[in-house]
Design a protein around this motif. Structure first.
Motif, PDB file in Angstrom:
ATOM      1  N   TRP A  22       0.842  -1.192   0.000  1.00  0.00           N
ATOM      2  CA  TRP A  22       0.000   0.000   0.000  1.00  0.00           C
ATOM      3  C   TRP A  22       0.875   1.239   0.000  1.00  0.00           C
ATOM      4  O   TRP A  22       1.924   1.269   0.641  1.00  0.00           O
ATOM      5  N   THR A  23       0.464   2.235  -0.733  1.00  0.00           N
ATOM      6  CA  THR A  23       1.142   3.518  -0.722  1.00  0.00           C
ATOM      7  C   THR A  23       0.075   4.599  -0.610  1.00  0.00           C
ATOM      8  O   THR A  23      -1.111   4.284  -0.446  1.00  0.00           O
ATOM      9  N   ILE A  24       0.484   5.847  -0.662  1.00  0.00           N
ATOM     10  CA  ILE A  24      -0.465   6.956  -0.566  1.00  0.00           C
ATOM     11  C   ILE A  24      -0.208   7.939  -1.694  1.00  0.00           C
ATOM     12  O   ILE A  24       0.903   8.016  -2.223  1.00  0.00           O
ATOM     13  N   ARG A  25      -1.255   8.671  -2.052  1.00  0.00           N
ATOM     14  CA  ARG A  25      -1.121   9.688  -3.099  1.00  0.00           C
ATOM     15  C   ARG A  25      -2.139  10.788  -2.843  1.00  0.00           C
ATOM     16  O   ARG A  25      -3.117  10.609  -2.122  1.00  0.00           O
ATOM     17  N   ASP A  26      -1.880  11.927  -3.470  1.00  0.00           N
ATOM     18  CA  ASP A  26      -2.841  13.028  -3.458  1.00  0.00           C
ATOM     19  C   ASP A  26      -2.904  13.578  -4.873  1.00  0.00           C
ATOM     20  O   ASP A  26      -2.389  12.946  -5.814  1.00  0.00           O
ATOM     21  N   TYR A  30       2.479  10.907  -5.806  1.00  0.00           N
ATOM     22  CA  TYR A  30       2.973  10.095  -4.696  1.00  0.00           C
ATOM     23  C   TYR A  30       4.074  10.849  -3.951  1.00  0.00           C
ATOM     24  O   TYR A  30       4.975  11.399  -4.579  1.00  0.00           O
ATOM     25  N   PRO A  31       4.017  10.846  -2.620  1.00  0.00           N
ATOM     26  CA  PRO A  31       5.053  11.561  -1.874  1.00  0.00           C
ATOM     27  C   PRO A  31       6.379  10.795  -1.895  1.00  0.00           C
ATOM     28  O   PRO A  31       6.406   9.569  -1.882  1.00  0.00           O
ATOM     29  N   ALA A  32       7.451  11.536  -1.964  1.00  0.00           N
ATOM     30  CA  ALA A  32       8.793  10.974  -1.865  1.00  0.00           C
ATOM     31  C   ALA A  32       9.664  11.994  -1.132  1.00  0.00           C
ATOM     32  O   ALA A  32      10.544  12.621  -1.715  1.00  0.00           O
ATOM     33  N   PRO A  33       9.377  12.169   0.176  1.00  0.00           N
ATOM     34  CA  PRO A  33      10.128  13.180   0.928  1.00  0.00           C
ATOM     35  C   PRO A  33      11.593  12.806   1.098  1.00  0.00           C
ATOM     36  O   PRO A  33      11.984  11.646   0.949  1.00  0.00           O
ATOM     37  N   LEU A  34      12.386  13.813   1.424  1.00  0.00           N
ATOM     38  CA  LEU A  34      13.800  13.584   1.713  1.00  0.00           C
ATOM     39  C   LEU A  34      13.935  12.906   3.067  1.00  0.00           C
ATOM     40  O   LEU A  34      13.269  13.284   4.034  1.00  0.00           O
ATOM     41  N   ASN A  35      14.820  11.909   3.139  1.00  0.00           N
ATOM     42  CA  ASN A  35      15.087  11.270   4.423  1.00  0.00           C
ATOM     43  C   ASN A  35      16.268  11.968   5.095  1.00  0.00           C
ATOM     44  O   ASN A  35      16.795  12.961   4.584  1.00  0.00           O
ATOM     45  N   ALA A  51      -1.077   1.987   6.502  1.00  0.00           N
ATOM     46  CA  ALA A  51      -1.094   3.225   5.705  1.00  0.00           C
ATOM     47  C   ALA A  51      -2.197   4.166   6.191  1.00  0.00           C
ATOM     48  O   ALA A  51      -1.978   5.372   6.324  1.00  0.00           O
ATOM     49  N   GLU A  52      -3.363   3.620   6.464  1.00  0.00           N
ATOM     50  CA  GLU A  52      -4.476   4.447   6.943  1.00  0.00           C
ATOM     51  C   GLU A  52      -4.148   5.115   8.268  1.00  0.00           C
ATOM     52  O   GLU A  52      -4.546   6.259   8.503  1.00  0.00           O
ATOM     53  N   PHE A  64      -4.152  12.696   1.843  1.00  0.00           N
ATOM     54  CA  PHE A  64      -3.685  11.616   0.978  1.00  0.00           C
ATOM     55  C   PHE A  64      -4.697  10.477   1.009  1.00  0.00           C
ATOM     56  O   PHE A  64      -5.395  10.291   2.004  1.00  0.00           O
ATOM     57  N   VAL A  65      -4.765   9.740  -0.068  1.00  0.00           N
ATOM     58  CA  VAL A  65      -5.597   8.540  -0.112  1.00  0.00           C
ATOM     59  C   VAL A  65      -4.681   7.324  -0.177  1.00  0.00           C
ATOM     60  O   VAL A  65      -3.574   7.387  -0.713  1.00  0.00           O
ATOM     61  N   VAL A  66      -5.165   6.253   0.379  1.00  0.00           N
ATOM     62  CA  VAL A  66      -4.417   5.000   0.416  1.00  0.00           C
ATOM     63  C   VAL A  66      -4.696   4.241  -0.878  1.00  0.00           C
ATOM     64  O   VAL A  66      -5.839   4.164  -1.325  1.00  0.00           O
ATOM     65  N   GLU A  67      -3.632   3.695  -1.483  1.00  0.00           N
ATOM     66  CA  GLU A  67      -3.758   2.996  -2.760  1.00  0.00           C
ATOM     67  C   GLU A  67      -3.054   1.643  -2.687  1.00  0.00           C
ATOM     68  O   GLU A  67      -1.885   1.559  -2.304  1.00  0.00           O
ATOM     69  N   GLU A  68      -3.784   0.617  -3.096  1.00  0.00           N
ATOM     70  CA  GLU A  68      -3.224  -0.741  -3.123  1.00  0.00           C
ATOM     71  C   GLU A  68      -2.422  -0.958  -4.403  1.00  0.00           C
ATOM     72  O   GLU A  68      -2.812  -0.513  -5.483  1.00  0.00           O
ATOM     73  N   VAL A  69      -1.303  -1.664  -4.258  1.00  0.00           N
ATOM     74  CA  VAL A  69      -0.488  -2.069  -5.398  1.00  0.00           C
ATOM     75  C   VAL A  69      -0.294  -3.582  -5.282  1.00  0.00           C
ATOM     76  O   VAL A  69       0.319  -4.050  -4.316  1.00  0.00           O
TER      77      VAL A  69
END
Length: 122
Positions: A22-26, A30-35, A51-52, A64-69
Protein backbone atom coordinates in the motif's frame (compact mmCIF):
# COMPACT_ATOMS: atom_id res chain seq x y z
CA UNK A 1 15.68 -5.57 17.30
CA UNK A 2 14.84 -1.90 16.72
CA UNK A 3 11.33 -0.74 15.88
CA UNK A 4 12.45 0.07 12.32
CA UNK A 5 13.97 -3.40 11.90
CA UNK A 6 10.81 -5.05 13.21
CA UNK A 7 8.66 -2.95 10.86
CA UNK A 8 10.88 -3.85 7.89
CA UNK A 9 10.72 -7.57 8.72
CA UNK A 10 6.93 -7.34 9.01
CA UNK A 11 6.79 -5.55 5.64
CA UNK A 12 8.19 -8.54 3.76
CA UNK A 13 6.25 -11.17 5.70
CA UNK A 14 2.90 -9.39 5.44
CA UNK A 15 3.34 -8.28 1.80
CA UNK A 16 4.06 -11.86 0.75
CA UNK A 17 1.10 -13.17 2.72
CA UNK A 18 -1.33 -10.48 1.52
CA UNK A 19 0.09 -10.31 -2.03
CA UNK A 20 -0.04 -6.53 -2.04
CA UNK A 21 1.54 -3.39 -0.68
CA UNK A 22 0.00 0.00 0.00
CA UNK A 23 1.14 3.52 -0.72
CA UNK A 24 -0.46 6.96 -0.57
CA UNK A 25 -1.12 9.69 -3.10
CA UNK A 26 -2.84 13.03 -3.46
CA UNK A 27 -3.65 15.33 -6.38
CA UNK A 28 0.06 16.04 -6.87
CA UNK A 29 1.00 12.35 -6.98
CA UNK A 30 2.97 10.10 -4.70
CA UNK A 31 5.05 11.56 -1.87
CA UNK A 32 8.79 10.97 -1.86
CA UNK A 33 10.13 13.18 0.93
CA UNK A 34 13.80 13.58 1.71
CA UNK A 35 15.09 11.27 4.42
CA UNK A 36 17.78 12.08 6.99
CA UNK A 37 20.48 11.19 4.43
CA UNK A 38 19.10 13.65 1.87
CA UNK A 39 17.70 10.89 -0.34
CA UNK A 40 14.12 10.65 -1.57
CA UNK A 41 12.02 7.75 -0.31
CA UNK A 42 8.47 6.78 -1.19
CA UNK A 43 6.57 5.10 1.64
CA UNK A 44 4.97 1.69 1.25
CA UNK A 45 3.14 -0.39 3.83
CA UNK A 46 2.36 -4.07 3.95
CA UNK A 47 -1.17 -3.61 5.27
CA UNK A 48 -3.88 -1.11 4.42
CA UNK A 49 -4.41 -0.42 8.13
CA UNK A 50 -0.79 0.68 8.53
CA UNK A 51 -1.09 3.23 5.71
CA UNK A 52 -4.48 4.45 6.94
CA UNK A 53 -3.06 5.00 10.42
CA UNK A 54 -0.35 7.33 9.08
CA UNK A 55 -2.84 9.30 6.97
CA UNK A 56 -5.22 9.63 9.94
CA UNK A 57 -2.62 10.56 12.55
CA UNK A 58 -0.08 12.78 10.79
CA UNK A 59 -1.07 16.26 9.61
CA UNK A 60 1.63 16.11 6.89
CA UNK A 61 -0.27 13.24 5.26
CA UNK A 62 -3.81 14.54 5.72
CA UNK A 63 -5.59 14.58 2.38
CA UNK A 64 -3.68 11.62 0.98
CA UNK A 65 -5.60 8.54 -0.11
CA UNK A 66 -4.42 5.00 0.42
CA UNK A 67 -3.76 3.00 -2.76
CA UNK A 68 -3.22 -0.74 -3.12
CA UNK A 69 -0.49 -2.07 -5.40
CA UNK A 70 -0.60 -5.80 -6.17
CA UNK A 71 2.68 -7.37 -5.14
CA UNK A 72 3.50 -8.71 -8.60
CA UNK A 73 3.06 -5.21 -10.12
CA UNK A 74 5.09 -3.68 -7.29
CA UNK A 75 7.95 -6.08 -7.93
CA UNK A 76 7.84 -6.02 -11.73
CA UNK A 77 7.15 -2.32 -12.37
CA UNK A 78 7.32 -0.10 -9.33
CA UNK A 79 10.66 -1.30 -7.98
CA UNK A 80 12.27 -0.93 -11.41
CA UNK A 81 10.88 2.60 -11.78
CA UNK A 82 11.85 3.65 -8.27
CA UNK A 83 15.35 2.29 -8.79
CA UNK A 84 15.69 4.11 -12.12
CA UNK A 85 14.54 7.35 -10.50
CA UNK A 86 16.89 6.94 -7.53
CA UNK A 87 14.01 6.82 -5.06
CA UNK A 88 14.33 4.54 -2.06
CA UNK A 89 11.52 2.37 -0.68
CA UNK A 90 10.19 3.38 2.74
CA UNK A 91 9.26 0.18 4.59
CA UNK A 92 6.25 0.35 6.93
CA UNK A 93 6.97 3.85 8.18
CA UNK A 94 5.42 4.33 11.60
CA UNK A 95 5.28 6.56 14.63
CA UNK A 96 4.66 10.24 15.19
CA UNK A 97 7.08 11.22 12.40
CA UNK A 98 6.36 8.34 9.97
CA UNK A 99 9.91 7.03 9.95
CA UNK A 100 11.58 3.68 9.37
CA UNK A 101 14.00 1.94 7.08
CA UNK A 102 14.47 3.21 3.54
CA UNK A 103 15.90 0.53 1.25
CA UNK A 104 17.20 0.60 -2.29
CA UNK A 105 14.63 -0.82 -4.72
CA UNK A 106 17.09 -3.51 -5.86
CA UNK A 107 17.59 -4.62 -2.25
CA UNK A 108 13.84 -4.87 -1.73
CA UNK A 109 13.50 -7.06 -4.83
CA UNK A 110 16.41 -9.25 -3.71
CA UNK A 111 14.71 -9.81 -0.38
CA UNK A 112 11.43 -10.77 -2.06
CA UNK A 113 13.27 -12.99 -4.59
CA UNK A 114 14.95 -14.87 -1.74
CA UNK A 115 11.47 -15.79 -0.54
CA UNK A 116 10.43 -17.18 -3.95
CA UNK A 117 8.98 -16.07 -7.30
CA UNK A 118 6.42 -13.27 -7.54
CA UNK A 119 2.93 -14.46 -6.69
CA UNK A 120 0.57 -14.91 -9.59
CA UNK A 121 -2.54 -12.73 -9.69
CA UNK A 122 -5.74 -14.36 -8.60
Amino acid sequence: MSTSAAQAAAFYEEALRERSVWTIRDGAGYPAPLNADGERAQPFWSLRSRAERIVAQLPAYAGFVVEEVPLNRFRERWLCGLGSDGIRVGLNWSGARATGYDAAAADVERRFAAAGPPPTPE
